[in-house]
Motif scaffolding. Sequence first.
Motif, PDB file in Angstrom:
ATOM      1  N   GLN A 175       0.770  14.757  -0.308  1.00  0.00           N
ATOM      2  CA  GLN A 175       1.731  15.334  -1.252  1.00  0.00           C
ATOM      3  C   GLN A 175       1.153  15.357  -2.669  1.00  0.00           C
ATOM      4  N   PRO A 207       1.583   5.686   2.912  1.00  0.00           N
ATOM      5  CA  PRO A 207       1.667   5.297   1.504  1.00  0.00           C
ATOM      6  C   PRO A 207       2.998   4.622   1.186  1.00  0.00           C
ATOM      7  N   GLN A 208       2.941   3.538   0.446  1.00  0.00           N
ATOM      8  CA  GLN A 208       4.137   2.765   0.125  1.00  0.00           C
ATOM      9  C   GLN A 208       5.172   3.611  -0.606  1.00  0.00           C
ATOM     10  N   ARG A 209       4.725   4.560  -1.413  1.00  0.00           N
ATOM     11  CA  ARG A 209       5.665   5.367  -2.195  1.00  0.00           C
ATOM     12  C   ARG A 209       6.576   6.202  -1.301  1.00  0.00           C
ATOM     13  N   LEU A 210       6.100   6.591  -0.109  1.00  0.00           N
ATOM     14  CA  LEU A 210       6.953   7.358   0.792  1.00  0.00           C
ATOM     15  C   LEU A 210       8.094   6.506   1.327  1.00  0.00           C
ATOM     16  N   ASP A 249       9.233   3.811  -0.180  1.00  0.00           N
ATOM     17  CA  ASP A 249      10.076   3.555  -1.352  1.00  0.00           C
ATOM     18  C   ASP A 249      10.987   4.742  -1.644  1.00  0.00           C
ATOM     19  N   GLY A 250      10.533   5.944  -1.272  1.00  0.00           N
ATOM     20  CA  GLY A 250      11.332   7.147  -1.500  1.00  0.00           C
ATOM     21  C   GLY A 250      12.325   7.451  -0.393  1.00  0.00           C
ATOM     22  N   ASP A 284      11.591   7.199   3.251  1.00  0.00           N
ATOM     23  CA  ASP A 284      11.074   7.446   4.602  1.00  0.00           C
ATOM     24  C   ASP A 284      11.404   6.233   5.477  1.00  0.00           C
ATOM     25  N   GLU A 309      -4.356   4.715  -3.295  1.00  0.00           N
ATOM     26  CA  GLU A 309      -3.002   4.269  -3.620  1.00  0.00           C
ATOM     27  C   GLU A 309      -2.565   3.161  -2.678  1.00  0.00           C
ATOM     28  N   ARG A 310      -1.471   2.510  -3.029  1.00  0.00           N
ATOM     29  CA  ARG A 310      -0.962   1.403  -2.227  1.00  0.00           C
ATOM     30  C   ARG A 310      -0.351   1.924  -0.928  1.00  0.00           C
ATOM     31  N   TRP A 311      -0.745   1.288   0.195  1.00  0.00           N
ATOM     32  CA  TRP A 311      -0.213   1.642   1.505  1.00  0.00           C
ATOM     33  C   TRP A 311       0.585   0.470   2.061  1.00  0.00           C
TER      34      TRP A 311
END
Length: 329
Positions: free
Chosen positions: A45, A199-202, A204-205, A207, A242-244
Amino acid sequence: MTTTAPASTPDTAVLVVNLGTPDAPTPDAVRRYLGEFLSDPFVVQIPKLFWWPLLYGVILPLRSPRVAKKYAGIWMEGGSPLAAHTRGLAAALQPRLPEVAVLHAMRYGQPAQTARLRELEAAGVRRVLVLPLYPQYSSTTTGTVAALAQRTRGGLDLRVIEDYATDPGWVEAVAGSIRAHWQANGRAERLLFSFHGLPQRLVDGGDPYQAQCEASVAALARALSLQPDGFLVAYQSRFGRERWLGPATDDTLRELAGAGVRTVDVVCPGFAADCLETLEEIAMENAEIFHEAGGEALRYIPCLNDAPAHADALAALVRRELAAWDAGA
Protein backbone atom coordinates in the motif's frame (compact mmCIF):
# COMPACT_ATOMS: atom_id res chain seq x y z
CA MET A 1 -3.68 -32.86 -14.43
CA THR A 2 -6.00 -29.96 -15.18
CA THR A 3 -9.12 -29.37 -13.14
CA THR A 4 -12.02 -28.56 -15.44
CA ALA A 5 -15.77 -28.33 -15.11
CA PRO A 6 -17.76 -31.52 -15.80
CA ALA A 7 -18.94 -32.07 -19.38
CA SER A 8 -22.47 -31.11 -18.32
CA THR A 9 -21.75 -27.95 -16.37
CA PRO A 10 -23.93 -27.44 -13.29
CA ASP A 11 -25.62 -24.18 -12.45
CA THR A 12 -23.19 -23.55 -9.58
CA ALA A 13 -19.41 -23.72 -9.39
CA VAL A 14 -16.84 -23.53 -6.62
CA LEU A 15 -13.64 -21.68 -7.43
CA VAL A 16 -10.78 -22.60 -5.11
CA VAL A 17 -8.24 -19.76 -5.15
CA ASN A 18 -4.69 -19.77 -3.84
CA LEU A 19 -2.02 -17.07 -3.87
CA GLY A 20 -0.05 -18.12 -6.91
CA THR A 21 3.35 -19.29 -8.05
CA PRO A 22 5.87 -18.80 -10.85
CA ASP A 23 5.46 -21.04 -13.88
CA ALA A 24 9.06 -22.19 -13.59
CA PRO A 25 11.99 -21.85 -11.15
CA THR A 26 13.73 -19.31 -13.38
CA PRO A 27 14.56 -15.62 -12.86
CA ASP A 28 12.27 -14.52 -15.69
CA ALA A 29 9.29 -16.52 -14.43
CA VAL A 30 9.85 -15.39 -10.86
CA ARG A 31 10.15 -11.78 -11.99
CA ARG A 32 6.79 -11.97 -13.79
CA TYR A 33 5.13 -13.53 -10.77
CA LEU A 34 6.63 -11.17 -8.20
CA GLY A 35 5.87 -8.20 -10.43
CA GLU A 36 2.17 -9.09 -10.50
CA PHE A 37 2.10 -9.90 -6.80
CA LEU A 38 4.02 -6.89 -5.47
CA SER A 39 2.25 -4.39 -7.75
CA ASP A 40 -1.13 -5.27 -6.19
CA PRO A 41 -2.14 -2.26 -4.05
CA PHE A 42 -3.80 -4.65 -1.59
CA VAL A 43 -0.39 -6.20 -0.92
CA VAL A 44 1.86 -3.14 -0.96
CA GLN A 45 0.00 0.00 0.00
CA ILE A 46 2.49 2.55 -1.29
CA PRO A 47 1.62 5.03 -4.07
CA LYS A 48 2.70 3.73 -7.48
CA LEU A 49 4.70 6.91 -8.12
CA PHE A 50 7.10 5.90 -5.34
CA TRP A 51 6.78 2.12 -5.30
CA TRP A 52 6.94 1.06 -8.94
CA PRO A 53 10.35 2.62 -9.75
CA LEU A 54 11.77 0.84 -6.69
CA LEU A 55 9.96 -2.41 -7.50
CA TYR A 56 10.89 -2.63 -11.17
CA GLY A 57 14.22 -0.85 -10.98
CA VAL A 58 15.73 -2.42 -7.87
CA ILE A 59 13.72 -5.11 -6.09
CA LEU A 60 12.76 -7.38 -9.00
CA PRO A 61 16.19 -7.36 -10.69
CA LEU A 62 17.91 -8.19 -7.39
CA ARG A 63 15.40 -10.58 -5.82
CA SER A 64 14.26 -12.62 -8.82
CA PRO A 65 17.49 -14.62 -9.32
CA ARG A 66 17.79 -15.32 -5.57
CA VAL A 67 14.16 -16.38 -5.24
CA ALA A 68 14.42 -18.54 -8.37
CA LYS A 69 17.21 -20.56 -6.73
CA LYS A 70 14.99 -21.12 -3.70
CA TYR A 71 12.13 -22.32 -5.90
CA ALA A 72 14.51 -24.67 -7.71
CA GLY A 73 15.26 -26.32 -4.37
CA ILE A 74 11.62 -27.32 -3.79
CA TRP A 75 10.29 -27.76 -7.35
CA MET A 76 8.27 -30.91 -8.02
CA GLU A 77 7.64 -32.94 -11.15
CA GLY A 78 4.15 -31.42 -11.35
CA GLY A 79 5.39 -27.86 -10.89
CA SER A 80 5.72 -25.85 -7.73
CA PRO A 81 4.38 -27.54 -4.57
CA LEU A 82 1.69 -24.87 -4.17
CA ALA A 83 0.47 -25.41 -7.74
CA ALA A 84 0.53 -29.21 -7.47
CA HIS A 85 -1.22 -29.36 -4.10
CA THR A 86 -3.85 -26.75 -4.99
CA ARG A 87 -4.65 -28.62 -8.20
CA GLY A 88 -4.82 -31.86 -6.24
CA LEU A 89 -7.10 -30.36 -3.59
CA ALA A 90 -9.56 -29.11 -6.21
CA ALA A 91 -9.54 -32.55 -7.82
CA ALA A 92 -10.22 -34.14 -4.41
CA LEU A 93 -13.13 -31.77 -3.79
CA GLN A 94 -14.92 -32.54 -7.06
CA PRO A 95 -16.15 -36.07 -6.18
CA ARG A 96 -17.12 -34.82 -2.72
CA LEU A 97 -19.24 -32.07 -4.32
CA PRO A 98 -20.74 -33.78 -7.39
CA GLU A 99 -23.59 -31.28 -7.61
CA VAL A 100 -21.25 -28.40 -8.51
CA ALA A 101 -18.26 -27.81 -10.76
CA VAL A 102 -14.97 -27.37 -8.87
CA LEU A 103 -12.07 -25.49 -10.41
CA HIS A 104 -8.91 -23.96 -9.00
CA ALA A 105 -7.28 -20.63 -9.79
CA MET A 106 -4.44 -18.40 -8.66
CA ARG A 107 -4.73 -14.76 -7.66
CA TYR A 108 -1.32 -14.20 -9.28
CA GLY A 109 -0.03 -16.41 -12.07
CA GLN A 110 -1.80 -19.28 -13.82
CA PRO A 111 -4.53 -20.42 -14.04
CA ALA A 112 -5.61 -16.84 -13.56
CA GLN A 113 -8.62 -16.12 -11.36
CA THR A 114 -10.22 -13.74 -13.86
CA ALA A 115 -9.83 -16.19 -16.75
CA ARG A 116 -11.44 -18.93 -14.69
CA LEU A 117 -14.50 -16.76 -13.96
CA ARG A 118 -14.87 -15.98 -17.65
CA GLU A 119 -14.52 -19.68 -18.46
CA LEU A 120 -17.27 -20.56 -16.02
CA GLU A 121 -19.62 -17.88 -17.31
CA ALA A 122 -19.03 -19.01 -20.90
CA ALA A 123 -19.86 -22.59 -19.87
CA GLY A 124 -23.27 -21.50 -18.58
CA VAL A 125 -22.57 -21.37 -14.87
CA ARG A 126 -24.88 -18.88 -13.15
CA ARG A 127 -23.31 -18.51 -9.72
CA VAL A 128 -19.84 -19.05 -8.24
CA LEU A 129 -18.81 -19.66 -4.66
CA VAL A 130 -15.24 -18.44 -4.25
CA LEU A 131 -13.15 -20.26 -1.66
CA PRO A 132 -9.85 -18.44 -1.00
CA LEU A 133 -7.43 -20.92 0.58
CA TYR A 134 -6.63 -18.62 3.51
CA PRO A 135 -8.11 -19.86 6.80
CA GLN A 136 -7.56 -16.44 8.41
CA TYR A 137 -8.84 -13.30 6.67
CA SER A 138 -6.57 -10.45 5.69
CA SER A 139 -7.16 -7.62 3.26
CA THR A 140 -3.85 -8.63 1.64
CA THR A 141 -5.04 -12.17 0.84
CA THR A 142 -8.77 -12.93 0.92
CA GLY A 143 -9.51 -9.23 0.52
CA THR A 144 -7.73 -8.93 -2.81
CA VAL A 145 -9.23 -12.20 -4.09
CA ALA A 146 -12.70 -10.91 -3.26
CA ALA A 147 -12.08 -7.47 -4.76
CA LEU A 148 -10.81 -8.91 -8.04
CA ALA A 149 -13.71 -11.34 -8.21
CA GLN A 150 -16.21 -8.54 -7.78
CA ARG A 151 -14.52 -6.43 -10.46
CA THR A 152 -14.46 -9.27 -12.99
CA ARG A 153 -17.66 -11.17 -12.15
CA GLY A 154 -19.41 -10.29 -15.39
CA GLY A 155 -22.95 -11.63 -15.19
CA LEU A 156 -22.19 -14.18 -12.48
CA ASP A 157 -23.78 -14.24 -9.04
CA LEU A 158 -20.88 -14.35 -6.61
CA ARG A 159 -20.29 -15.25 -2.99
CA VAL A 160 -16.94 -15.38 -1.17
CA ILE A 161 -16.06 -17.44 1.90
CA GLU A 162 -14.11 -14.90 3.93
CA ASP A 163 -12.47 -17.16 6.52
CA TYR A 164 -12.61 -20.50 8.28
CA ALA A 165 -10.18 -19.79 11.08
CA THR A 166 -12.11 -21.77 13.69
CA ASP A 167 -14.16 -24.06 11.47
CA PRO A 168 -14.47 -27.33 13.45
CA GLY A 169 -13.71 -29.58 10.49
CA TRP A 170 -10.62 -27.62 9.52
CA VAL A 171 -9.41 -27.43 13.13
CA GLU A 172 -9.75 -31.20 13.51
CA ALA A 173 -7.94 -31.80 10.21
CA VAL A 174 -4.95 -29.69 11.33
CA ALA A 175 -5.01 -31.21 14.81
CA GLY A 176 -5.12 -34.67 13.25
CA SER A 177 -2.05 -33.94 11.15
CA ILE A 178 -0.17 -32.86 14.28
CA ARG A 179 -1.25 -35.99 16.16
CA ALA A 180 -0.11 -38.16 13.24
CA HIS A 181 3.28 -36.43 13.25
CA TRP A 182 3.65 -37.03 16.99
CA GLN A 183 2.64 -40.66 16.64
CA ALA A 184 5.26 -41.21 13.95
CA ASN A 185 8.07 -39.10 15.40
CA GLY A 186 7.33 -38.47 19.06
CA ARG A 187 6.69 -35.02 20.50
CA ALA A 188 9.29 -32.29 20.44
CA GLU A 189 9.88 -30.14 23.52
CA ARG A 190 7.91 -27.28 22.01
CA LEU A 191 5.26 -26.83 19.34
CA LEU A 192 5.56 -23.60 17.36
CA PHE A 193 2.67 -22.22 15.30
CA SER A 194 4.17 -20.04 12.58
CA PHE A 195 1.95 -17.73 10.52
CA HIS A 196 2.80 -15.49 7.61
CA GLY A 197 3.60 -11.99 8.81
CA LEU A 198 1.74 -8.77 8.13
CA PRO A 199 2.72 -5.13 8.64
CA GLN A 200 1.66 -4.03 12.11
CA ARG A 201 -0.03 -0.91 10.72
CA LEU A 202 -2.60 -3.05 8.89
CA VAL A 203 -3.65 -4.76 12.10
CA ASP A 204 -3.65 -1.42 13.90
CA GLY A 205 -5.95 -0.18 11.13
CA GLY A 206 -8.49 -2.92 11.72
CA ASP A 207 -7.32 -5.96 9.72
CA PRO A 208 -8.60 -9.00 11.72
CA TYR A 209 -5.76 -11.29 10.65
CA GLN A 210 -3.81 -11.46 13.92
CA ALA A 211 -6.96 -11.98 16.00
CA GLN A 212 -8.03 -14.80 13.70
CA CYS A 213 -4.57 -16.42 13.85
CA GLU A 214 -4.80 -16.37 17.64
CA ALA A 215 -8.33 -17.79 17.48
CA SER A 216 -7.06 -20.64 15.28
CA VAL A 217 -4.29 -21.42 17.75
CA ALA A 218 -6.71 -21.35 20.69
CA ALA A 219 -9.00 -23.81 18.90
CA LEU A 220 -6.09 -26.09 18.00
CA ALA A 221 -4.73 -25.94 21.54
CA ARG A 222 -8.11 -27.09 22.84
CA ALA A 223 -8.33 -29.89 20.28
CA LEU A 224 -4.84 -31.10 21.24
CA SER A 225 -5.25 -30.53 25.00
CA LEU A 226 -2.11 -28.37 25.00
CA GLN A 227 -0.85 -26.71 28.14
CA PRO A 228 -0.10 -22.96 27.86
CA ASP A 229 3.65 -23.52 28.21
CA GLY A 230 3.71 -26.26 25.58
CA PHE A 231 3.34 -24.09 22.46
CA LEU A 232 4.24 -20.70 21.01
CA VAL A 233 2.98 -18.44 18.21
CA ALA A 234 5.23 -16.48 15.85
CA TYR A 235 5.14 -14.75 12.47
CA GLN A 236 7.44 -15.34 9.50
CA SER A 237 8.24 -13.86 6.08
CA ARG A 238 8.93 -10.24 6.95
CA PHE A 239 9.56 -7.87 4.04
CA GLY A 240 10.91 -4.32 4.12
CA ARG A 241 11.89 -2.19 7.08
CA GLU A 242 8.58 -1.29 8.67
CA ARG A 243 7.33 -2.99 11.82
CA TRP A 244 5.64 -6.36 11.25
CA LEU A 245 3.67 -8.66 13.52
CA GLY A 246 5.79 -10.34 16.15
CA PRO A 247 7.41 -12.18 17.62
CA ALA A 248 9.35 -13.22 14.54
CA THR A 249 9.69 -16.94 13.88
CA ASP A 250 13.46 -16.84 13.40
CA ASP A 251 14.00 -14.80 16.57
CA THR A 252 11.73 -17.17 18.51
CA LEU A 253 13.74 -20.18 17.37
CA ARG A 254 17.00 -18.52 18.41
CA GLU A 255 15.54 -17.75 21.83
CA LEU A 256 14.31 -21.30 22.28
CA ALA A 257 17.70 -22.75 21.40
CA GLY A 258 19.40 -20.25 23.72
CA ALA A 259 17.10 -21.34 26.54
CA GLY A 260 18.17 -24.96 26.11
CA VAL A 261 15.29 -26.27 24.01
CA ARG A 262 16.70 -28.90 21.69
CA THR A 263 13.69 -30.03 19.62
CA VAL A 264 10.85 -28.01 18.09
CA ASP A 265 7.90 -29.06 15.98
CA VAL A 266 6.74 -26.29 13.63
CA VAL A 267 3.34 -26.17 11.96
CA CYS A 268 2.02 -23.42 9.67
CA PRO A 269 -1.79 -23.40 9.93
CA GLY A 270 -2.17 -20.21 7.92
CA PHE A 271 -1.08 -22.04 4.77
CA ALA A 272 -3.43 -24.48 3.06
CA ALA A 273 -0.71 -25.90 0.81
CA ASP A 274 3.02 -26.22 1.14
CA CYS A 275 4.97 -23.56 -0.69
CA LEU A 276 8.22 -21.60 -0.64
CA GLU A 277 7.41 -20.09 2.76
CA THR A 278 6.96 -23.49 4.40
CA LEU A 279 9.29 -25.85 2.57
CA GLU A 280 12.23 -23.48 2.08
CA GLU A 281 11.84 -20.77 4.70
CA ILE A 282 10.74 -22.98 7.60
CA ALA A 283 11.94 -26.52 6.83
CA MET A 284 15.33 -25.39 5.46
CA GLU A 285 16.28 -21.82 6.40
CA ASN A 286 14.75 -21.70 9.87
CA ALA A 287 15.86 -25.25 10.63
CA GLU A 288 19.41 -24.07 9.97
CA ILE A 289 18.90 -20.99 12.15
CA PHE A 290 17.69 -23.19 15.01
CA HIS A 291 20.62 -25.58 14.62
CA GLU A 292 23.21 -22.78 14.48
CA ALA A 293 21.75 -21.32 17.68
CA GLY A 294 22.24 -24.62 19.50
CA GLY A 295 19.07 -26.55 18.76
CA GLU A 296 19.22 -30.15 17.60
CA ALA A 297 16.13 -30.68 15.44
CA LEU A 298 13.40 -28.59 13.88
CA ARG A 299 10.74 -30.96 12.58
CA TYR A 300 8.37 -29.36 10.10
CA ILE A 301 4.78 -30.67 10.06
CA PRO A 302 3.48 -30.40 6.46
CA CYS A 303 0.41 -28.43 5.45
CA LEU A 304 -2.84 -30.28 4.86
CA ASN A 305 -2.31 -30.02 1.08
CA ASP A 306 -4.66 -32.41 -0.76
CA ALA A 307 -5.08 -34.84 2.15
CA PRO A 308 -8.52 -36.50 2.42
CA ALA A 309 -9.18 -34.83 5.80
CA HIS A 310 -8.55 -31.41 4.21
CA ALA A 311 -10.87 -32.14 1.30
CA ASP A 312 -13.53 -33.46 3.69
CA ALA A 313 -13.36 -30.33 5.86
CA LEU A 314 -13.54 -27.90 2.94
CA ALA A 315 -16.33 -29.86 1.25
CA ALA A 316 -18.41 -29.63 4.43
CA LEU A 317 -17.65 -25.90 4.62
CA VAL A 318 -18.76 -25.42 1.02
CA ARG A 319 -21.98 -27.39 1.53
CA ARG A 320 -22.90 -25.24 4.53
CA GLU A 321 -22.14 -22.06 2.62
CA LEU A 322 -24.18 -23.18 -0.39
CA ALA A 323 -27.09 -24.10 1.89
CA ALA A 324 -26.97 -20.65 3.46
CA TRP A 325 -26.87 -19.07 -0.01
CA ASP A 326 -29.88 -21.12 -1.11
CA ALA A 327 -31.72 -20.02 2.04
CA GLY A 328 -30.95 -16.37 1.34
CA ALA A 329 -28.72 -15.99 4.38
